[in-house]
Write a protein that holds these residues in place. Structure first.
Motif, short mmCIF file in Angstrom:
data_model
loop_
_atom_site.label_atom_id
_atom_site.label_comp_id
_atom_site.label_asym_id
_atom_site.label_seq_id
_atom_site.Cartn_x
_atom_site.Cartn_y
_atom_site.Cartn_z
N ILE A 9 0.83 -1.21 0.00
CA ILE A 9 0.00 0.00 0.00
C ILE A 9 0.87 1.26 0.00
O ILE A 9 0.54 2.26 -0.65
N HIS A 10 1.95 1.23 0.75
CA HIS A 10 2.93 2.32 0.80
C HIS A 10 2.31 3.69 1.09
O HIS A 10 2.60 4.67 0.42
N SER A 11 1.45 3.73 2.07
CA SER A 11 0.83 4.95 2.61
C SER A 11 -0.13 5.63 1.65
O SER A 11 -0.55 6.76 1.89
N ASN A 12 -0.51 4.95 0.57
CA ASN A 12 -1.37 5.56 -0.45
C ASN A 12 -2.84 5.33 -0.11
O ASN A 12 -3.49 4.42 -0.61
N ILE A 13 -3.36 6.19 0.77
CA ILE A 13 -4.75 6.05 1.21
C ILE A 13 -5.74 6.20 0.06
O ILE A 13 -6.79 5.56 0.05
N ILE A 42 3.08 9.77 1.30
CA ILE A 42 1.71 10.18 0.95
C ILE A 42 0.93 10.46 2.23
O ILE A 42 0.97 11.57 2.75
N GLU A 43 0.26 9.46 2.80
CA GLU A 43 -0.53 9.68 4.02
C GLU A 43 -0.42 8.47 4.95
O GLU A 43 -1.35 7.67 5.07
N PRO A 44 0.71 8.30 5.64
CA PRO A 44 0.88 7.13 6.50
C PRO A 44 -0.16 7.01 7.61
O PRO A 44 -0.78 5.95 7.78
N LYS A 45 -0.38 8.08 8.37
CA LYS A 45 -1.30 7.99 9.52
C LYS A 45 -2.73 7.77 9.05
O LYS A 45 -3.46 6.93 9.62
N TYR A 220 -8.05 5.25 -9.66
CA TYR A 220 -8.29 6.11 -8.49
C TYR A 220 -7.66 7.47 -8.79
O TYR A 220 -7.06 7.67 -9.85
N ASP A 221 -7.78 8.39 -7.86
CA ASP A 221 -7.25 9.74 -8.07
C ASP A 221 -5.74 9.73 -7.81
O ASP A 221 -5.25 10.21 -6.78
N HIS A 222 -4.99 9.16 -8.76
CA HIS A 222 -3.54 9.05 -8.59
C HIS A 222 -2.86 10.42 -8.63
O HIS A 222 -1.76 10.60 -8.08
N GLU A 223 -3.51 11.41 -9.25
CA GLU A 223 -2.93 12.75 -9.27
C GLU A 223 -2.92 13.35 -7.86
O GLU A 223 -1.98 14.07 -7.49
N LYS A 224 -3.93 13.02 -7.06
CA LYS A 224 -3.96 13.50 -5.68
C LYS A 224 -2.84 12.86 -4.86
O LYS A 224 -2.18 13.53 -4.06
N ALA A 225 -2.60 11.58 -5.08
CA ALA A 225 -1.49 10.91 -4.41
C ALA A 225 -0.16 11.52 -4.83
O ALA A 225 0.73 11.73 -4.00
N ALA A 226 -0.03 11.83 -6.12
CA ALA A 226 1.21 12.42 -6.63
C ALA A 226 1.44 13.80 -6.02
O ALA A 226 2.59 14.17 -5.70
N HIS A 239 6.50 10.79 -10.38
CA HIS A 239 6.55 10.16 -11.69
C HIS A 239 6.02 8.73 -11.64
O HIS A 239 5.23 8.31 -12.51
N PHE A 240 6.43 7.96 -10.64
CA PHE A 240 5.94 6.58 -10.51
C PHE A 240 4.42 6.55 -10.43
O PHE A 240 3.77 5.73 -11.09
N LEU A 241 3.85 7.42 -9.61
CA LEU A 241 2.41 7.42 -9.38
C LEU A 241 1.61 7.88 -10.59
O LEU A 241 0.51 7.38 -10.86
N LEU A 242 2.15 8.84 -11.30
CA LEU A 242 1.42 9.38 -12.45
C LEU A 242 1.48 8.48 -13.68
O LEU A 242 0.55 8.46 -14.49
N THR A 243 2.57 7.72 -13.82
CA THR A 243 2.79 6.98 -15.08
C THR A 243 2.86 5.48 -14.92
O THR A 243 2.66 4.75 -15.91
N GLY A 244 3.18 4.99 -13.76
CA GLY A 244 3.44 3.57 -13.62
C GLY A 244 4.75 3.14 -14.25
O GLY A 244 4.98 1.96 -14.49
N ARG A 245 5.60 4.10 -14.52
CA ARG A 245 6.89 3.85 -15.17
C ARG A 245 8.03 4.38 -14.31
O ARG A 245 7.86 5.35 -13.57
#
Length: 247
Positions: A9-13, A42-45, A220-226, A239-245
């Protein structure tokens, strides 16, 4: 029996919210969480708090250990770790410390993060040449280390995959909920890419005597996570979150 498997998950709520909603819609008997849960910019807590609101069977991953085992030097040289520890507070650290390394979920199903006896080793993938390829059957069986369950669920590589061995064991990696690409220097420099920002997880269903496996990609709203990663100074994660690359 119907199992939803999530990992990394890596803190990606934001990804986790959508994945849990999708799992609820599909109706499963149990959801298992295979580790690497709160490490990330991102958002651990908030991720921890959401998990506490849901009934998941959870084991820990290597980067969960990395958080609560961090030395003072590691903290001082890692701004992301500083953010994570400040955001989390004490209770999530206690929770992670008490998570099991692995688990025998049922007589047929075993849970681990990396391999059955090492959370740092890639189970199904080899990266020794600098590129990613599926390990041969003999090497995978060696990494089973005597584990005889019909189904082994693992995470760690963020790569959705299902492999059946010559021992007729099914090993499934559900991919990553929160981070679709990354780069690493160990054991050699390599990258992992899913080529899409989707959150990924898997559903396994026992039908008669056979297991159906479904790998699911959830938007999901990956731009918000980015944007959250950008606030923490992690342009690589953006970059990882927006592109998967990785590049």
């Amino acid at each position: 029996m119907k199992i939803a498997a999530i990992s990394d998950i890596h803190s990606n709520i934001y990804a986790l919210q959508r994945v849990l909603g999708d799992i609820k819609r599909r109706g499963v008997d149990v959801t298992v969480n295979l580790g690497d849960i709160l490490y990330g910019p991102i958002e651990p807590k908030a991720t921890y708090e959401l998990l506490m609101e849901n009934e998941l069977v959870t084991i820990r991953g290597n980067q969960d250990r990395q958080i609560y085992e961090a030395s003072q030097e590691e903290i001082e040289t890692n701004p992301t770790m500083q953010f994570i520890l400040k955001d989390l507070g004490e209770q999530p650290l206690i929770w992670m410390k008490n998570l099991p390394f692995s688990m025998q979920l049922t007589d047929q199903v075993f849970l681990c993060h990396g391999t059955p006896n090492n959370d740092l080793i890639y189970f199904l993938e080899s990266v020794e040449t600098g590129s990613t390829k599926v390990r041969n059957d003999e090497d995978i069986i060696k990494l089973l280390a005597g584990q005889t369950s019909d189904v082994i669920l693992c995470g760690h590589t963020h790569t959705p995959r299902a492999v059946t061995t010559s021992t007729k064991q099914l090993i499934v990696n559900p991919g990553s909920v929160g981070l679709p690409a990354y780069v690493d220097d160990l054991p050699v420099a390599h990258s992992i890419e899913n080529h899409s920002p989707h959150a990924t997880y898997a559903i396994l269903e026992l039908v008669g005597t056979e297991w159906n496996v479904q790998h699911i990609r959830v938007p999901y709203d990956h731009e918000k996570a980015a944007r959250a990663a950008e606030l923490r100074g992690r342009e690589d994660w953006v970059h990882f979150l927006l592109t998967g690359r990785a590049e």
